[in-house]
Design an enzyme around this catalytic site. Sequence first.
Site, PDB file in Angstrom:
ATOM      1  N   GLU A 207      10.973  -2.606  -5.533  1.00 19.42           N
ATOM      2  CA  GLU A 207       9.846  -3.170  -4.852  1.00 19.42           C
ATOM      3  C   GLU A 207       8.647  -3.270  -5.761  1.00 19.42           C
ATOM      4  O   GLU A 207       8.430  -2.266  -6.750  1.00 19.42           O
ATOM      5  CB  GLU A 207       9.503  -2.816  -3.746  1.00 19.42           C
ATOM      6  CG  GLU A 207      10.060  -3.476  -2.348  1.00 19.42           C
ATOM      7  CD  GLU A 207       9.388  -4.511  -1.970  1.00 19.42           C
ATOM      8  OE1 GLU A 207       8.677  -5.240  -2.845  1.00 19.42           O
ATOM      9  OE2 GLU A 207       9.229  -4.861  -0.819  1.00 19.42           O
TER      10      GLU A 207
ATOM     11  N   ASP B 161       3.209  -1.713   1.297  1.00 15.18           N
ATOM     12  CA  ASP B 161       2.081  -1.861   1.992  1.00 15.18           C
ATOM     13  C   ASP B 161       2.340  -1.031   3.324  1.00 15.18           C
ATOM     14  O   ASP B 161       2.227   0.000   3.448  1.00 15.18           O
ATOM     15  CB  ASP B 161       1.596  -3.248   2.038  1.00 15.18           C
ATOM     16  CG  ASP B 161       0.167  -3.576   2.490  1.00 15.18           C
ATOM     17  OD1 ASP B 161      -0.639  -2.685   2.371  1.00 15.18           O
ATOM     18  OD2 ASP B 161       0.152  -4.434   3.274  1.00 15.18           O
TER      19      ASP B 161
ATOM     20  N   GLY C 211       5.210  -1.125   4.708  1.00 11.61           N
ATOM     21  CA  GLY C 211       6.575  -0.393   4.967  1.00 11.61           C
ATOM     22  C   GLY C 211       7.486  -1.345   5.473  1.00 11.61           C
ATOM     23  O   GLY C 211       8.760  -0.829   5.520  1.00 11.61           O
TER      24      GLY C 211
ATOM     25  N   LYS D  14       0.458   2.139  -0.870  1.00  8.80           N
ATOM     26  CA  LYS D  14      -0.576   2.207  -0.230  1.00  8.80           C
ATOM     27  C   LYS D  14      -0.356   3.109   0.971  1.00  8.80           C
ATOM     28  O   LYS D  14      -0.243   2.690   2.084  1.00  8.80           O
ATOM     29  CB  LYS D  14      -1.096   1.060   0.458  1.00  8.80           C
ATOM     30  CG  LYS D  14      -1.551  -0.147  -0.758  1.00  8.80           C
ATOM     31  CD  LYS D  14      -1.946  -1.397  -0.219  1.00  8.80           C
ATOM     32  CE  LYS D  14      -2.218  -2.442  -0.943  1.00  8.80           C
ATOM     33  NZ  LYS D  14      -2.619  -3.929  -0.255  1.00  8.80           N
TER      34      LYS D  14
ATOM     35  N   ASP E 258       0.385 -10.903  -6.796  1.00  9.03           N
ATOM     36  CA  ASP E 258      -0.522 -12.280  -6.845  1.00  9.03           C
ATOM     37  C   ASP E 258      -1.450 -12.032  -5.667  1.00  9.03           C
ATOM     38  O   ASP E 258      -1.344 -11.217  -4.737  1.00  9.03           O
ATOM     39  CB  ASP E 258       0.340 -13.359  -6.375  1.00  9.03           C
ATOM     40  CG  ASP E 258       0.963 -13.500  -4.975  1.00  9.03           C
ATOM     41  OD1 ASP E 258       1.625 -12.423  -4.319  1.00  9.03           O
ATOM     42  OD2 ASP E 258       0.738 -14.489  -4.317  1.00  9.03           O
TER      43      ASP E 258
HETATM   44  P1  IMP Z   1       4.939  -4.449   3.362  1.00  7.84           P
HETATM   45  O1  IMP Z   1       3.685  -4.586   4.137  1.00  7.84           O
HETATM   46  O2  IMP Z   1       5.243  -3.100   2.914  1.00  7.84           O
HETATM   47  O3  IMP Z   1       6.087  -5.045   4.243  1.00  7.84           O
HETATM   48  O4  IMP Z   1       4.898  -5.334   2.060  1.00  7.84           O
HETATM   49  C1  IMP Z   1       4.812  -6.810   2.226  1.00  7.84           C
HETATM   50  C2  IMP Z   1       4.633  -7.253   0.918  1.00  7.84           C
HETATM   51  O5  IMP Z   1       3.265  -7.717   0.824  1.00  7.84           O
HETATM   52  C3  IMP Z   1       4.954  -6.749  -0.514  1.00  7.84           C
HETATM   53  O6  IMP Z   1       6.276  -6.594  -1.239  1.00  7.84           O
HETATM   54  C4  IMP Z   1       3.945  -7.511  -1.526  1.00  7.84           C
HETATM   55  O7  IMP Z   1       4.860  -8.481  -1.827  1.00  7.84           O
HETATM   56  C5  IMP Z   1       2.960  -7.901  -0.612  1.00  7.84           C
HETATM   57  N1  IMP Z   1       1.764  -7.194  -0.650  1.00  7.84           N
HETATM   58  C6  IMP Z   1       1.310  -6.237   0.140  1.00  7.84           C
HETATM   59  N2  IMP Z   1       0.291  -5.626  -0.509  1.00  7.84           N
HETATM   60  C7  IMP Z   1      -0.049  -6.419  -1.713  1.00  7.84           C
HETATM   61  C8  IMP Z   1      -1.191  -6.311  -2.675  1.00  7.84           C
HETATM   62  O8  IMP Z   1      -2.186  -5.581  -2.545  1.00  7.84           O
HETATM   63  N3  IMP Z   1      -1.116  -7.465  -3.634  1.00  7.84           N
HETATM   64  C9  IMP Z   1      -0.174  -8.263  -3.786  1.00  7.84           C
HETATM   65  N4  IMP Z   1       0.692  -8.157  -2.898  1.00  7.84           N
HETATM   66  C10 IMP Z   1       0.876  -7.227  -1.838  1.00  7.84           C
HETATM   67 MG    MG Z   2       7.417  -7.288  -2.664  1.00 11.53          MG
END
Ligand code: IMP
Ligand code: MG
Length: 176
Positions: free
Chosen positions: A98, A102, A104, A130, A158
């Site tokens: 990954e 963020d 998770g 994070k 991005d």
């Molecule tokens: P999740 O919230 O852990 O499911 O993360 C979802 C997705 O959001 C990640 O794999 C990234 O593609 C995108 N993402 C989360 N935070 C960031 C950031 O700060 N910059 C760019 N993409 C992000």
């Molecule tokens: Mg991603």
Amino acid sequence: MMLKEPEVLFSEEIIQERVRELASRISADYSETEELVLIGVLRGCYIFLADLSRRLKIPRRIEFIAVSSYEHKTTPGTLRLIMDTRTDITGKHVLIIEDIVDTGQTLHYLLDMLGARKPASLKTCTLLRKPDRLVKDVHIDYLGFDIPDLWVVGYGLDYADRYRALPYIGFVNEES
Ligand code: IMP
Ligand code: MG
């Protein structure tokens, strides 16, 4: 519209150094493994996966997977698989790659889904995490860096599809 240059969080040198360290740990941990299947989560992982996989000293195969969230449609945070791996991972040693963890939720979903296919082992590697944003308790086996709650870009990441090709990781204000 003028695009502001992101502020540097991790320089190209710092990133490359960390990728080297992760690659040598992974190479050591899987030195006895016949073949490691790296599954990159599109699209953000593509540069990290390219650099990491080239530095591994073990037999490996590259697969990709893509997920999309249903946000604005049904329940927030509901995920759906939009591209699957080309080969079956049953009985294989699998490492999910990954760009960033963020909340998770993505990784949690993938661990459930891929785990159900009975791989020989299933581990996780992310360049960034994070910790302040986590809502799902997901275990990370290989972590590049913990970062504060900022929107980061570059090195594959991005903001509205911009900045992916930057060699460093920077952050942008939501207004910029
Ligand atoms: P999740 O919230 O852990 O499911 O993360 C979802 C997705 O959001 C990640 O794999 C990234 O593609 C995108 N993402 C989360 N935070 C960031 C950031 O700060 N910059 C760019 N993409 C992000
Ligand atoms: Mg991603």
